[in-house]
Write an enzyme that holds these catalytic residues in place. Structure first.
Site, PDB file in Angstrom:
ATOM      1  N   TYR A  10       0.829  -1.220   0.000  1.00 29.46           N
ATOM      2  CA  TYR A  10       0.000   0.000   0.000  1.00 29.46           C
ATOM      3  C   TYR A  10       0.861   1.268   0.000  1.00 29.46           C
ATOM      4  N   ILE A  11       1.676   1.434   1.016  1.00 29.37           N
ATOM      5  CA  ILE A  11       2.461   2.674   1.102  1.00 29.37           C
ATOM      6  C   ILE A  11       3.639   2.620   0.125  1.00 29.37           C
ATOM      7  N   ASN A  31       8.130  -9.822  -1.636  1.00 23.90           N
ATOM      8  CA  ASN A  31       7.770 -11.239  -1.826  1.00 23.90           C
ATOM      9  C   ASN A  31       6.283 -11.419  -2.135  1.00 23.90           C
ATOM     10  N   GLY A  81       7.373  -5.588   5.525  1.00 23.38           N
ATOM     11  CA  GLY A  81       7.084  -6.004   6.889  1.00 23.38           C
ATOM     12  C   GLY A  81       5.660  -6.482   6.989  1.00 23.38           C
ATOM     13  N   SER A 123       6.249   3.520  13.339  1.00 23.28           N
ATOM     14  CA  SER A 123       4.834   3.741  13.598  1.00 23.28           C
ATOM     15  C   SER A 123       4.644   4.499  14.909  1.00 23.28           C
ATOM     16  N   TYR A 148       3.492  -6.793  17.108  1.00 25.76           N
ATOM     17  CA  TYR A 148       3.743  -5.905  15.958  1.00 25.76           C
ATOM     18  C   TYR A 148       4.432  -4.625  16.435  1.00 25.76           C
ATOM     19  N   LYS A 152       8.398  -3.144  15.861  1.00 27.07           N
ATOM     20  CA  LYS A 152       8.783  -1.838  15.299  1.00 27.07           C
ATOM     21  C   LYS A 152       9.755  -1.126  16.241  1.00 27.07           C
ATOM     22  N   ASN A 198      -8.473  -2.299   9.957  1.00 31.16           N
ATOM     23  CA  ASN A 198      -8.412  -0.846  10.154  1.00 31.16           C
ATOM     24  C   ASN A 198      -9.712  -0.171   9.749  1.00 31.16           C
ATOM     25  N   LEU A 199      -9.913   0.991  10.345  1.00 32.19           N
ATOM     26  CA  LEU A 199     -11.191   1.681  10.188  1.00 32.19           C
ATOM     27  C   LEU A 199     -11.531   1.987   8.731  1.00 32.19           C
ATOM     28  N   GLY A 293      -6.429  -3.249  23.709  1.00 29.57           N
ATOM     29  CA  GLY A 293      -5.171  -2.654  23.236  1.00 29.57           C
ATOM     30  C   GLY A 293      -5.338  -1.275  22.616  1.00 29.57           C
ATOM     31  N   ASP A 294      -6.592  -0.848  22.326  1.00 33.57           N
ATOM     32  CA  ASP A 294      -6.803   0.468  21.714  1.00 33.57           C
ATOM     33  C   ASP A 294      -6.583   1.587  22.725  1.00 33.57           C
TER      34      ASP A 294
HETATM   35  P1  NAD Z   1       1.585  -3.616   3.109  1.00 35.87           P
HETATM   36  O1  NAD Z   1       1.355  -4.956   3.703  1.00 35.87           O
HETATM   37  O2  NAD Z   1       0.638  -3.139   2.075  1.00 35.87           O
HETATM   38  O3  NAD Z   1       3.062  -3.547   2.494  1.00 35.87           O
HETATM   39  C1  NAD Z   1       4.137  -4.293   2.995  1.00 35.87           C
HETATM   40  C2  NAD Z   1       4.812  -4.981   1.813  1.00 35.87           C
HETATM   41  O4  NAD Z   1       5.918  -5.751   2.284  1.00 35.87           O
HETATM   42  C3  NAD Z   1       3.867  -5.937   1.073  1.00 35.87           C
HETATM   43  O5  NAD Z   1       3.930  -5.681  -0.318  1.00 35.87           O
HETATM   44  C4  NAD Z   1       4.414  -7.320   1.397  1.00 35.87           C
HETATM   45  O6  NAD Z   1       4.195  -8.235   0.350  1.00 35.87           O
HETATM   46  C5  NAD Z   1       5.891  -7.005   1.617  1.00 35.87           C
HETATM   47  N1  NAD Z   1       6.576  -7.962   2.483  1.00 35.87           N
HETATM   48  C6  NAD Z   1       6.175  -8.440   3.696  1.00 35.87           C
HETATM   49  N2  NAD Z   1       7.078  -9.283   4.182  1.00 35.87           N
HETATM   50  C7  NAD Z   1       8.097  -9.330   3.283  1.00 35.87           C
HETATM   51  C8  NAD Z   1       9.334 -10.010   3.236  1.00 35.87           C
HETATM   52  N3  NAD Z   1       9.701 -10.853   4.222  1.00 35.87           N
HETATM   53  N4  NAD Z   1      10.130  -9.824   2.163  1.00 35.87           N
HETATM   54  C9  NAD Z   1       9.767  -8.999   1.166  1.00 35.87           C
HETATM   55  N5  NAD Z   1       8.608  -8.327   1.155  1.00 35.87           N
HETATM   56  C10 NAD Z   1       7.780  -8.490   2.206  1.00 35.87           C
HETATM   57  O7  NAD Z   1       1.689  -2.559   4.312  1.00 35.87           O
HETATM   58  P2  NAD Z   1       1.808  -0.986   4.284  1.00 35.87           P
HETATM   59  O8  NAD Z   1       0.596  -0.431   4.919  1.00 35.87           O
HETATM   60  O9  NAD Z   1       2.189  -0.505   2.933  1.00 35.87           O
HETATM   61  O10 NAD Z   1       2.994  -0.776   5.305  1.00 35.87           O
HETATM   62  C11 NAD Z   1       4.335  -0.555   4.892  1.00 35.87           C
HETATM   63  C12 NAD Z   1       5.211  -0.400   6.119  1.00 35.87           C
HETATM   64  O11 NAD Z   1       4.732   0.683   6.917  1.00 35.87           O
HETATM   65  C13 NAD Z   1       5.216  -1.628   7.032  1.00 35.87           C
HETATM   66  O12 NAD Z   1       6.514  -1.809   7.533  1.00 35.87           O
HETATM   67  C14 NAD Z   1       4.264  -1.235   8.137  1.00 35.87           C
HETATM   68  O13 NAD Z   1       4.547  -1.895   9.341  1.00 35.87           O
HETATM   69  C15 NAD Z   1       4.535   0.265   8.251  1.00 35.87           C
HETATM   70  N6  NAD Z   1       3.406   1.005   8.840  1.00 35.87           N
HETATM   71  C16 NAD Z   1       2.161   0.931   8.262  1.00 35.87           C
HETATM   72  C17 NAD Z   1       1.082   1.614   8.841  1.00 35.87           C
HETATM   73  C18 NAD Z   1      -0.296   1.527   8.255  1.00 35.87           C
HETATM   74  O14 NAD Z   1      -1.241   1.893   8.944  1.00 35.87           O
HETATM   75  N7  NAD Z   1      -0.458   1.104   6.999  1.00 35.87           N
HETATM   76  C19 NAD Z   1       1.285   2.374  10.011  1.00 35.87           C
HETATM   77  C20 NAD Z   1       2.563   2.449  10.555  1.00 35.87           C
HETATM   78  C21 NAD Z   1       3.621   1.758   9.950  1.00 35.87           C
HETATM   79  N1  UFG Z   2     -12.142   1.249  14.726  1.00 38.09           N
HETATM   80  C1  UFG Z   2     -13.477   0.925  14.827  1.00 38.09           C
HETATM   81  N2  UFG Z   2     -13.957  -0.100  14.056  1.00 38.09           N
HETATM   82  C2  UFG Z   2     -13.169  -0.806  13.202  1.00 38.09           C
HETATM   83  C3  UFG Z   2     -11.782  -0.466  13.103  1.00 38.09           C
HETATM   84  C4  UFG Z   2     -11.321   0.562  13.890  1.00 38.09           C
HETATM   85  O1  UFG Z   2     -14.237   1.529  15.589  1.00 38.09           O
HETATM   86  O2  UFG Z   2     -13.654  -1.733  12.535  1.00 38.09           O
HETATM   87  C5  UFG Z   2     -11.622   2.375  15.526  1.00 38.09           C
HETATM   88  C6  UFG Z   2     -10.531   1.989  16.499  1.00 38.09           C
HETATM   89  O3  UFG Z   2     -11.074   1.565  17.721  1.00 38.09           O
HETATM   90  C7  UFG Z   2      -9.740   3.302  16.592  1.00 38.09           C
HETATM   91  C8  UFG Z   2      -9.880   3.903  15.186  1.00 38.09           C
HETATM   92  O4  UFG Z   2     -11.033   3.285  14.635  1.00 38.09           O
HETATM   93  O5  UFG Z   2     -10.329   4.174  17.508  1.00 38.09           O
HETATM   94  C9  UFG Z   2      -8.685   3.637  14.289  1.00 38.09           C
HETATM   95  O6  UFG Z   2      -8.416   2.247  14.267  1.00 38.09           O
HETATM   96  P1  UFG Z   2      -7.424   1.579  13.181  1.00 38.09           P
HETATM   97  O7  UFG Z   2      -7.434   0.110  13.419  1.00 38.09           O
HETATM   98  O8  UFG Z   2      -7.750   2.074  11.813  1.00 38.09           O
HETATM   99  O9  UFG Z   2      -5.997   2.209  13.549  1.00 38.09           O
HETATM  100  P2  UFG Z   2      -5.162   2.166  14.899  1.00 38.09           P
HETATM  101  O10 UFG Z   2      -4.931   3.580  15.329  1.00 38.09           O
HETATM  102  O11 UFG Z   2      -5.742   1.243  15.893  1.00 38.09           O
HETATM  103  O12 UFG Z   2      -3.789   1.519  14.424  1.00 38.09           O
HETATM  104  C10 UFG Z   2      -3.150   1.908  13.196  1.00 38.09           C
HETATM  105  C11 UFG Z   2      -2.398   0.701  12.653  1.00 38.09           C
HETATM  106  C12 UFG Z   2      -1.281   0.351  13.593  1.00 38.09           C
HETATM  107  C13 UFG Z   2      -0.405   1.553  13.800  1.00 38.09           C
HETATM  108  C14 UFG Z   2      -1.214   2.725  14.315  1.00 38.09           C
HETATM  109  C15 UFG Z   2      -0.375   3.965  14.429  1.00 38.09           C
HETATM  110  O13 UFG Z   2      -3.264  -0.423  12.536  1.00 38.09           O
HETATM  111  O14 UFG Z   2      -0.503  -0.668  13.023  1.00 38.09           O
HETATM  112  O15 UFG Z   2      -2.292   2.985  13.404  1.00 38.09           O
HETATM  113  O16 UFG Z   2       0.282   4.221  13.235  1.00 38.09           O
HETATM  114  F1  UFG Z   2       0.547   1.251  14.723  1.00 38.09           F
END
Ligand code: NAD
Ligand code: UFG
Length: 347
Positions: A10-11, A31, A81, A123, A148, A152, A198-199, A293-294
């Site tokens: 995604y990112i 991968n 990751g 994160s 998780y 990090k 996620n929300l 955990g929230d």
């Molecule tokens: P994502 O799952 O869409 O992207 C992660 C990518 O890494 C995927 O394409 C997956 O196939 C690849 N991958 C996983 N394990 C691998 C491995 N062992 N070798 C090679 N590739 C591998 O997730 P994202 O939302 O794009 O997140 C990217 C990074 O940002 C992650 O490290 C995640 O922990 C971090 N992050 C994401 C969020 C969020 O809310 N999306 C918040 C904070 C941090």
């Molecule tokens: N929520 C709901 N219903 C749902 C999903 C979420 O009410 O179905 C609420 C949660 O309780 C929270 C808010 O929406 O109050 C946001 O929840 P998310 O799951 O979208 O996001 P979080 O803040 O819990 O966590 C996200 C990522 C984590 C990351 C964190 C900070 O999932 O990996 O943001 O970057 F660590």
């Protein structure tokens, strides 16, 4: 050339596009365990330029060595990751192995190849539970409540130790708040597997009719309307922050921590209303108990990134939701089932 691990995700896919548009050559290592090759094809279409793509694992040292030998890599953006909180509780070793050991393998290969510039996806979860808002980088890291989050924080500590040991390293720890949205084309976006945690992805699937209603986890928090408050940031703003960090790291060394957020919090109910407005759909919901955990609220102090990187988020909540909704409408089942080439790509 920039090596982007996890660049099909995604990112990562949005970062690859931004890098290509800024004139960088890009090598993606992914991968595909949580992503699709289609994301890369669409990025190539949008940028009008090819991406070097290698399907492989970031823990694979021989593969990493071969990549550093074969390509003129100058810096790395490390997104690869695993990120599902609940899954990390059930499978902690897989999370530590990918997120911590994967980062270590990458750094070993970088050092051996003489590449010392790294942008790392961290994160806001590393702050743990803190009641002082907004959260600045000076706020001490806490105790993340799940493997998780722990992975990090551990990876951050590994990178700090590394930079302390060798002054050639230049490392950016980017602490994301809540990335949402999609590229304005609607061609790339978030494509979660199974039931979204996620929300935003969950709300989008309710809006489009794939799920009946949203479960709101708690309406008795000490927040203005009782629901959880988060700092949602547009994924395109987020990846622009990565490019600024990459540039900044070119003329500095050591470890630098930057929050990537907007500095504004929005509650779950506010998000529901805003998406209803943008989509014209009704989002049914019911109030459920709090999710374990929230935390009640979490938003960033983004000033350090502004003063040191000249970066700040520019897209407002409406734009984040409009872009996310466009992606959802154009790709109702994401990349996996949507094998048909979208009209924009076919032309
Ligand atoms: P994502 O799952 O869409 O992207 C992660 C990518 O890494 C995927 O394409 C997956 O196939 C690849 N991958 C996983 N394990 C691998 C491995 N062992 N070798 C090679 N590739 C591998 O997730 P994202 O939302 O794009 O997140 C990217 C990074 O940002 C992650 O490290 C995640 O922990 C971090 N992050 C994401 C969020 C969020 O809310 N999306 C918040 C904070 C941090
Ligand atoms: N929520 C709901 N219903 C749902 C999903 C979420 O009410 O179905 C609420 C949660 O309780 C929270 C808010 O929406 O109050 C946001 O929840 P998310 O799951 O979208 O996001 P979080 O803040 O819990 O966590 C996200 C990522 C984590 C990351 C964190 C900070 O999932 O990996 O943001 O970057 F660590």
């Amino acid at each position: 050339m920039i090596l982007v691990t996890g660049g099909a995700g995604y990112i990562g896919s949005h970062a690859v596009l931004e890098l290509l548009l800024a004139g960088h050559d890009v090598l993606v290592l992914d991968n595909l365990c949580n992503s699709s090759r289609q994301a890369i094809e669409r990025v190539e279409y949008l940028a009008g330029r090819p991406v070097n793509f290698v399907k492989g694992d970031v823990r694979n040292r021989p593969l990493l060595n071969a990549l550093f030998a074969a390509y003129p890599i100058g810096a790395v953006m490390h997104f690869a990751g695993l990120k599902a909180v609940g899954e990390s509780v059930r499978e902690p070793l897989r999370y530590y192995e990918t997120n911590v050991s994967g980062s270590i393998a990458l750094c070993q290969a970088m050092a051996e190849a003489g590449v010392f510039r790294l942008v790392f996806s961290s994160s806001a979860t590393v702050y743990g539970e803190t009641s002082v808002m907004p959260i600045s980088e000076q706020c001490p890291t806490g105790v993340p409540t799940n493997p998780y989050g722990q992975s990090k924080l551990m990876a951050e500590n590994v990178l700090r130790g590394l930079a302390n040991s060798d002054p050639r390293w230049s490392i950016g720890l980017l602490r994301y708040f809540n990335p949402i949205g999609a590229h304005e084309s609607g061609l790339i976006g978030e494509d979660p597997n199974g039931i979204p945690n996620n929300l935003l992805p969950y709300m989008l699937q309710v809006a489009i009719g794939r799920r009946k209603e949203l479960n709101i986890f708690g309406n008795d928090y000490a927040t203005p309307d009782g629901t959880g408050v988060r700092d949602y940031i547009h994924v395109v703003d987020l990846v622009k922050g990565h490019l600024r960090a990459l540039e900044r790291l070119e003329d500095t060394t050591g470890v630098h921590v930057w929050n990537l957020g907007t500095g504004q919090g929005h509650s779950v109910l506010e998000m529901v209303r805003a998406l209803e407005e943008v989509s014209g759909r009704t989002i049914r919901y019911s109030i459920k108990p709090r999710r374990p955990g929230d935390i009640a609220q979490c938003w960033s102090d983004p000033r350090k990134a502004w003063s040191e990187l000249g970066w700040r988020a520019e897209r407002d909540l409406r734009t984040m939701l409009a872009d996310a909704w466009r992606w959802q409408l154009q790709n109702p089942r994401g990349y996996t089932v949507e094998k048909k080439v979208p009209a924009a790509l076919a032309s």
